[in-house]
Motif scaffolding. Structure first.
Motif, short mmCIF file in Angstrom:
data_model
loop_
_atom_site.label_atom_id
_atom_site.label_comp_id
_atom_site.label_asym_id
_atom_site.label_seq_id
_atom_site.Cartn_x
_atom_site.Cartn_y
_atom_site.Cartn_z
N TYR A 187 2.40 5.09 6.78
CA TYR A 187 2.72 5.84 5.57
C TYR A 187 3.59 5.03 4.61
N GLY A 188 4.67 4.44 5.12
CA GLY A 188 5.62 3.75 4.27
C GLY A 188 5.03 2.59 3.51
N LEU A 189 4.07 1.88 4.14
CA LEU A 189 3.43 0.74 3.51
C LEU A 189 2.15 1.13 2.77
N ARG A 200 0.42 -2.88 -4.04
CA ARG A 200 0.87 -2.07 -2.90
C ARG A 200 1.69 -0.88 -3.37
N MET A 201 2.56 -1.12 -4.35
CA MET A 201 3.37 -0.02 -4.87
C MET A 201 2.50 1.03 -5.57
N LEU A 222 6.25 2.78 -0.23
CA LEU A 222 7.63 3.11 -0.57
C LEU A 222 8.45 1.83 -0.71
N SER A 223 9.41 1.85 -1.61
CA SER A 223 10.20 0.65 -1.90
C SER A 223 11.64 0.86 -1.46
N GLU A 234 5.41 -10.33 1.65
CA GLU A 234 4.06 -9.95 1.24
C GLU A 234 2.99 -10.66 2.05
N PHE A 235 3.20 -11.95 2.33
CA PHE A 235 2.17 -12.67 3.09
C PHE A 235 2.19 -12.30 4.56
#
Length: 729
Positions: free
Chosen positions: A570-572, A432-433, A438-439, A472-473
């Protein structure tokens, strides 16, 4: 006699309130029929020379702003060519405002003198001036279409013959007049809920009546109740809603089990905060014969109990979300459902709505299934307990884990499940990263409260592997459910959680700020923006400016919201994303469950406009709940700091303005202000482009991000202010 005559003359020469608005209204109602100042004066019932002069002056001003047009000599009509819009007003603490209009790309600026009795959040009609200033649309409120609320919270000041209420909401820039017969027993200095009655034309303040006395300022129950009422959020359930919920059949029946996929034999458990009262998601784990893993994300089947058209469903929709305040939760659903029937409690069978995936060792999805299930939770873990397994590889021996009897025999299996799920989650997170997510790992402040809900300490909530495993799940379920519905043909109405790309101007502003600390952003394209944002967040980790930079970076982002129009997240970095995993506390998840089941049953696409309206309402309620949560944290911060008045702390300058500098204390994240007027060692000037203030004589500079020592001057619960003073070395 002379005095009376002068008094009468003074009264006649008073300015007529909102005269421009009144003239515009008359001319608009007149349509194409032009009117002169005498005709307008007659319609207003004004006959004196002073009033006529004011009308003539206002007509000239309106014509200069091109709001009206002179057709014949001295006769005017309203200029209505694309000049008025309907929108929602957002008032600032200084009294100016912006009107948000859907069809315009930019908001309309309203100077305080043109707000014309509108309150924050009202739906208004705004006239847009033909000229512009500072590159923005500017306008004037000409009509209040609908009040956002007629109820306000404030502190009452009772005098001998009347009273005034000063609202707690800084965006309400007027006090309210309350006559003695409308006090409803309120006493001087109490916090009250008032209802707007009217705002007479010539009155400086609106008239109101006291609807409820909340209590004394500073007391927990008073302030928390006030915060909820300020945002129009509920405090308790109506009796008839509680009664309806308590009469629902919550038993698990053979007939209903027969309609569902029975997964009670599959190892299932929950991982939640240790103080959680409701558990709306669980994970199941099974090793398949081909070596892959079956992972189930099981969500409380709220829609089984929450039927459309009932008073319970209406109440849940109106609330739209649970509200998480610093010392309590105001739930979306009554306790019989939120903490009992729908809560996936350990060692209990529950109706669930599930997303079940076949996943290989590389965390690739090889199969998927969605539908209603019945599950049995073998154990309940707190995040700390699951983290212990991940860090040590040991199975848990802890009385706080709900393993009893035969369930102890599954503890080895649970340990292996947690460890494998953690491995898969880390692979998914890394992917995902890499794809551009974004983290944000912003530190959250939590208060330790005593038995009276008084703050006795501060601690910070950080996200560890166990938290990220669950995250995550849940993200996987939300993403895949959204994809499953969206990729069907023909297109079908669904509820998405969308997040637009950040605004270029906000990113440029962020770049300008972080450059003061030696950081940089690459704003060349979407990919470089994401990469450099993640690098920035990694670089500031553990440093004094981390919380400030994290906050500023979040503020540069667009706001996530609910919509039937999918633009991705966007963020994910997801093309498809919905909220599916928290129906106990979010109504959009309930809608997603209903829509998914409708389509699984072969139903046709449902009305998009109807669901878009529900999405808009849910987004608005989410925003109000977030504001209430922030206010409750601010209240508790100030209450906590009352115990530390006159003490010295080390802090970071988190904001610089023309009236002072904001400082965030490092050890507890409480933020207060050092006012320029209180800095007596020099005369300080604000240097906007450098995010700094500088002394004229000594040249002393205080810059955004600097570490300083501050003394707590005053913690004012009534005004919600935390005042600091700089400790000069």
């Amino acid at each position: 006699m002379g005095r009376r005559s002068n008094s009468q003359k003074r009264n006649k020469s008073k300015n007529i309130g909102n005269l421009s608005v009144k003239i515009l209204k008359i001319l608009k109602e007149s349509g194409s029929q032009p009117l002169n100042y005498k005709q307008i004066a007659a319609k207003l019932g004004l006959t004196d020379a002073s009033s006529r002069n004011q009308i003539i002056k206002n007509l000239s001003q309106l014509a200069a702003k091109q709001q009206i047009e002179m057709i014949n000599r001295g006769k005017y009509v309203a200029n209505t060519a694309n000049d008025t819009y309907e929108g929602r007003i957002d008032v600032t603490a200084k009294g100016n405002a912006y009107v948000i209009v859907d069809e315009l790309e930019e908001d309309i600026f309203i100077a305080s003198q043109y707000v014309n009795k509108a309150f924050n959040g009202d739906t208004v009609e705004v006239y847009v001036f033909k000229r512009r200033r500072r590159g923005n649309h500017e306008g004037e409120i000409v009509r209040i279409i609908e009040r956002a609320t007629e109820e306000f919270v404030g502190v009452i000041q009772v005098n001998e013959k009347f009273a005034f209420v000063e609202p707690q909401n800084s965006k309400v820039n007027t006090d309210f007049f309350v006559s003695k017969d409308k006090l409803n027993g309120a006493k001087d200095g109490e916090v009250v809920l008032i209802k707007l009655l009217e705002w007479p034309e010539k009155a400086r303040s609106p008239f109101a009546e006291v609807k409820e006395v909340l209590g004394l300022p500073g007391e927990n129950e008073t302030e928390i109740h006030a915060i909820l009422l300020q945002y129009g959020l509920p405090y308790e359930f109506p009796h008839e809603v509680e009664a309806y919920a308590n009469n629902i059949d919550t038993s698990i029946t053979k007939e209903e089990i027969g309609k569902r996929r029975d997964m009670r034999e599959t190892l299932t458990f929950t991982i939640d905060p240790k103080d959680a009262k409701d558990f709306d998601d669980a994970l199941s784990f099974k090793v398949l014969e081909n070596g892959n893993y079956e992972v189930g994300i099981h969500i409380a089947d709220v829609s089984h109990y929450l039927q459309p058209g009932t008073i319970l469903d209406e109440e849940a929709y109106n609330r739209a979300t649970s509200v998480y305040l610093v010392d309590r939760v105001v739930p979306m659903l009554p306790e019989i459902l939120s903490n009992n029937a729908c809560s996936l409690r350990p060692l209990e069978e529950k109706y669930t709505f599930s997303a079940v995936f076949e996943i290989n060792e590389q965390a690739q999805i090889k199969g998927e299934w969605y539908g209603r299930t019945v599950t049995y939770s073998d154990a309940r873990f707190a995040y700390e307990e699951a983290q212990h397994i991940i860090e040590t590889g040991d199975k848990l021996i802890d009385a706080s884990v709900s393993l009893t009897g035969d369930a102890y025999e599954t503890s080895d299996a649970i340990k292996e499940a947690v460890l494998k799920l953690d491995d898969l989650a880390k692979i998914m997170r890394e992917a995902r990263m890499k794809s551009g997510a974004l983290s944000f790992d912003k530190t959250e402040v939590r208060f330790t409260l005593d038995e009276n809900n008084e703050p006795s300490g501060v601690h910070f909530k950080t996200s560890k592997d166990a938290n990220k495993l669950i995250e995550e799940f849940m993200l996987l379920a939300n993403k895949k459910v959204s994809e499953f519905v969206s990729k069907k043909t023909p297109p079908r109405t669904f509820v998405y959680r969308i997040h637009d790309e950040p605004d270029d101007e906000k990113l440029a502003s962020l770049q300008n700020i972080v450059s003061q600390f030696g950081y940089s952003l690459n704003l060349q394209n979407k990919k470089t923006v994401t990469q450099s944002l993640n690098q920035l967040l990694a670089d500031v980790k553990g440093k004094g400016e981390q919380n400030m930079v994290d906050t500023l970076a979040i503020r540069s982002m667009s706001k996530a919201e609910y919509s039937t129009q999918n633009i991705g997240h966007y963020g994910l970095s997801f093309d498809y994303y919905s909220h599916f995993t928290s129906p106990i506390r979010r109504y959009p998840d309930v809608m997603a469950h209903r829509l998914l089941q409708h389509y699984l049953d072969g139903g046709q696409s449902l009305n998009a406009d109807e669901y878009q309206e529900k999405c808009k309402h849910s987004s608005e309620m989410e925003s109000l709940a977030a504001n209430a949560e922030r206010d409750s944290i601010k209240f508790m911060q100030i209450k906590y700091m009352q115990q530390h008045e006159n003490k010295v702390f080390v802090g970071t300058i988190s904001g610089v303005t023309e009236w002072g500098i904001y400082v965030e204390i490092i050890e507890n994240k409480c933020e207060g202000m050092v006012r320029l007027r209180d800095m007596n060692d020099d005369h300080y000037q604000f240097i906007q482009e450098e995010f700094a203030i500088e002394g004229k004589k000594n040249g002393m500079r205080y810059v955004l991000g600097d570490t300083v020592e501050v003394r707590v001057r005053k913690a004012d619960l009534i005004k919600r202010h935390l005042d600091f003073s700089i400790v000069v070395q």
